[in-house]
Design a protein around this motif. Sequence first.
Motif, mmCIF file in Angstrom:
data_model
loop_
_atom_site.group_PDB
_atom_site.id
_atom_site.type_symbol
_atom_site.label_atom_id
_atom_site.label_comp_id
_atom_site.label_asym_id
_atom_site.label_seq_id
_atom_site.Cartn_x
_atom_site.Cartn_y
_atom_site.Cartn_z
ATOM 1 N N CYS A 29 -63.210 12.131 -79.074
ATOM 2 C CA CYS A 29 -63.609 10.786 -78.642
ATOM 3 C C CYS A 29 -64.526 10.841 -77.424
ATOM 4 N N GLU A 30 -65.365 9.835 -77.318
ATOM 5 C CA GLU A 30 -66.201 9.627 -76.140
ATOM 6 C C GLU A 30 -66.064 8.175 -75.694
ATOM 7 N N ARG A 31 -66.336 7.943 -74.433
ATOM 8 C CA ARG A 31 -66.182 6.611 -73.850
ATOM 9 C C ARG A 31 -67.476 5.815 -73.981
ATOM 10 N N VAL A 32 -67.345 4.542 -74.338
ATOM 11 C CA VAL A 32 -68.497 3.642 -74.402
ATOM 12 C C VAL A 32 -68.111 2.314 -73.757
ATOM 13 N N ASP A 33 -69.127 1.527 -73.440
ATOM 14 C CA ASP A 33 -68.913 0.160 -72.969
ATOM 15 C C ASP A 33 -69.248 -0.792 -74.107
ATOM 16 N N ARG A 34 -68.274 -1.604 -74.490
ATOM 17 C CA ARG A 34 -68.496 -2.617 -75.518
ATOM 18 C C ARG A 34 -69.301 -3.779 -74.942
ATOM 19 N N ASN A 35 -69.970 -4.522 -75.822
ATOM 20 C CA ASN A 35 -70.677 -5.717 -75.363
ATOM 21 C C ASN A 35 -69.714 -6.713 -74.738
ATOM 22 N N ARG A 36 -68.497 -6.752 -75.268
ATOM 23 C CA ARG A 36 -67.424 -7.564 -74.700
ATOM 24 C C ARG A 36 -66.138 -6.757 -74.784
ATOM 25 N N GLY A 37 -65.265 -6.948 -73.817
ATOM 26 C CA GLY A 37 -63.972 -6.286 -73.893
ATOM 27 C C GLY A 37 -63.864 -4.995 -73.114
ATOM 28 N N LEU B 108 -88.600 -12.481 -79.065
ATOM 29 C CA LEU B 108 -87.851 -13.705 -79.316
ATOM 30 C C LEU B 108 -86.629 -13.444 -80.193
ATOM 31 N N LEU B 109 -86.778 -12.567 -81.174
ATOM 32 C CA LEU B 109 -85.656 -12.259 -82.066
ATOM 33 C C LEU B 109 -84.473 -11.671 -81.308
ATOM 34 N N ARG B 110 -84.762 -10.951 -80.230
ATOM 35 C CA ARG B 110 -83.679 -10.349 -79.448
ATOM 36 C C ARG B 110 -82.810 -11.396 -78.760
ATOM 37 N N THR B 111 -83.308 -12.622 -78.646
ATOM 38 C CA THR B 111 -82.556 -13.660 -77.942
ATOM 39 C C THR B 111 -81.723 -14.526 -78.882
ATOM 40 N N ILE B 112 -81.830 -14.333 -80.193
ATOM 41 C CA ILE B 112 -81.038 -15.119 -81.145
ATOM 42 C C ILE B 112 -79.601 -14.608 -81.157
ATOM 43 N N SER B 113 -78.642 -15.503 -81.046
ATOM 44 C CA SER B 113 -77.232 -15.099 -80.926
ATOM 45 C C SER B 113 -76.598 -14.862 -82.297
ATOM 46 N N ILE B 114 -77.162 -13.928 -83.049
ATOM 47 C CA ILE B 114 -76.612 -13.589 -84.361
ATOM 48 C C ILE B 114 -75.180 -13.080 -84.244
ATOM 49 N N GLU B 115 -74.848 -12.481 -83.097
ATOM 50 C CA GLU B 115 -73.504 -11.920 -82.925
ATOM 51 C C GLU B 115 -72.404 -12.975 -82.998
ATOM 52 N N LEU C 108 -78.742 -6.960 -82.138
ATOM 53 C CA LEU C 108 -79.760 -7.706 -81.396
ATOM 54 C C LEU C 108 -79.299 -7.995 -79.973
ATOM 55 N N GLU C 109 -78.034 -8.329 -79.815
ATOM 56 C CA GLU C 109 -77.499 -8.556 -78.471
ATOM 57 C C GLU C 109 -77.573 -7.274 -77.649
ATOM 58 N N SER C 110 -77.260 -6.141 -78.274
ATOM 59 C CA SER C 110 -77.322 -4.865 -77.565
ATOM 60 C C SER C 110 -78.739 -4.556 -77.116
ATOM 61 N N LEU C 111 -79.713 -4.805 -77.985
ATOM 62 C CA LEU C 111 -81.105 -4.557 -77.622
ATOM 63 C C LEU C 111 -81.567 -5.511 -76.529
ATOM 64 N N ALA C 112 -81.105 -6.762 -76.596
ATOM 65 C CA ALA C 112 -81.501 -7.744 -75.586
ATOM 66 C C ALA C 112 -80.999 -7.350 -74.209
ATOM 67 N N GLU C 113 -79.805 -6.779 -74.137
ATOM 68 C CA GLU C 113 -79.247 -6.379 -72.848
ATOM 69 C C GLU C 113 -80.054 -5.270 -72.198
ATOM 70 N N ARG C 114 -80.770 -4.498 -73.015
ATOM 71 C CA ARG C 114 -81.546 -3.380 -72.494
ATOM 72 C C ARG C 114 -83.033 -3.710 -72.377
ATOM 73 N N LYS C 115 -83.381 -4.952 -72.674
ATOM 74 C CA LYS C 115 -84.772 -5.378 -72.605
ATOM 75 C C LYS C 115 -85.163 -5.669 -71.164
ATOM 76 N N ASN C 116 -86.398 -5.344 -70.818
ATOM 77 C CA ASN C 116 -86.889 -5.621 -69.466
ATOM 78 C C ASN C 116 -86.801 -7.109 -69.161
ATOM 79 N N GLU C 117 -86.333 -7.460 -67.966
ATOM 80 C CA GLU C 117 -86.148 -8.856 -67.596
ATOM 81 C C GLU C 117 -87.465 -9.622 -67.516
ATOM 82 N N GLY C 118 -88.556 -8.918 -67.553
ATOM 83 C CA GLY C 118 -89.841 -9.592 -67.471
ATOM 84 C C GLY C 118 -90.073 -10.574 -68.596
#
Length: 257
Positions: free
Chosen positions: A65-73, A196-203, A162-172
Motif C-alpha cells: 500500500c501507498e498513502r494518497v490524499d482523497r479529494n474528500r475524506g 472550462l470543462l475542468r470546472t464542471i462538477s461532474i463528481e 475533472l475535479e482532480s485536474l481542476a485542483e492542480r490547474k494554475n489559479e490564473g
Amino acid sequence: MARQASQISKAPLIELRATKGALDQRWLSISSQLAPLLGFNAQQLRIDAEAQAERVWVGLKGSACERVDRNRGGAARVVPLRALQKDLFAWLGLQEVWDIEVGPRPFVFRQLGLTVHFGYLGDPIKPQAFRLEWPGIRDWTGAGLSFQTSGAGHPHWQIDILESLAERKNEGFAVELAEAVEDFGAEQRMPDLNDLLRTISIEKMHLASAARWWLPATSDVHGQHMNMPPDLAGLTRWLTHSVQYMQQELARCVFRV
C-alpha cells in the motif's frame, strides 16, 4: 456525497446489521480473496478495521500500500489495481464504515466505497479518477430511515477526474474567467473549452450501477435504481466482483498519443 435523504421508494427500508464476530470473519474473508486477486500475499495486502468512538472505519493495509490524499475524506491507503502503459498504474482504495449502536447486532452498515486513482509507484501524487459506492439504509437527516441522496442510484459510480485536474490547474484561469465575465466594457473573450470543462462538477453526479429500467414501470418511480445491501455475503460478493470488473475495464485504457 451529499446528505440529502430520499423517501421515494415505498418498499420497507431495512438497515443491514451485524455482530462483531460476523464482521471479523467477513473482513478475514475479504482479505483472503482480495490479496490474491490483486497478486499479493497477506503481508502485502489485508483489510484493516479500526474503531473510533461510535464508528468502525475499514481500509487497506500492508507493504504493497501507498498513502494518497482523497479529494474528500482525507488520507487513505491504496494498492496497485492494474498496470497501465508508460509505467502508470491504476490504484485501488477501499473504505467501509459501520456505526456502532446497541443490541444483539450492534454494528450498522453505513457505506462501502471503492476509489480508483492514477499514478506512479512511489509517487505521492495520485489523482483520484472515479469511485464506486454503496451507502446503506440509515437515518441520514433525522427524518427516519432512507436512502442517501435524493433520487440517486445505489450503488453508483462517481467521476472525479475533472475535479482532480481542476485542483492542480494554475489559479490564473480563475482570474481570466472572472475578467472575461465581468468586464462588459471590453470585447468579451470566451474561456478556453478545456479549462472550462475542468470546472464542471461532474463528481456530484451519481451514475446508477444497478438500474433495472427495462422492467415494467411501477409506482416507485425511482425504485428500480435504488438498492439496499441485502446481507453480508451479498455485500462481499459485490465488492470482489466490482474489483474484478474494474480490472477488466481498466485494461481498455490506452494513451491516445
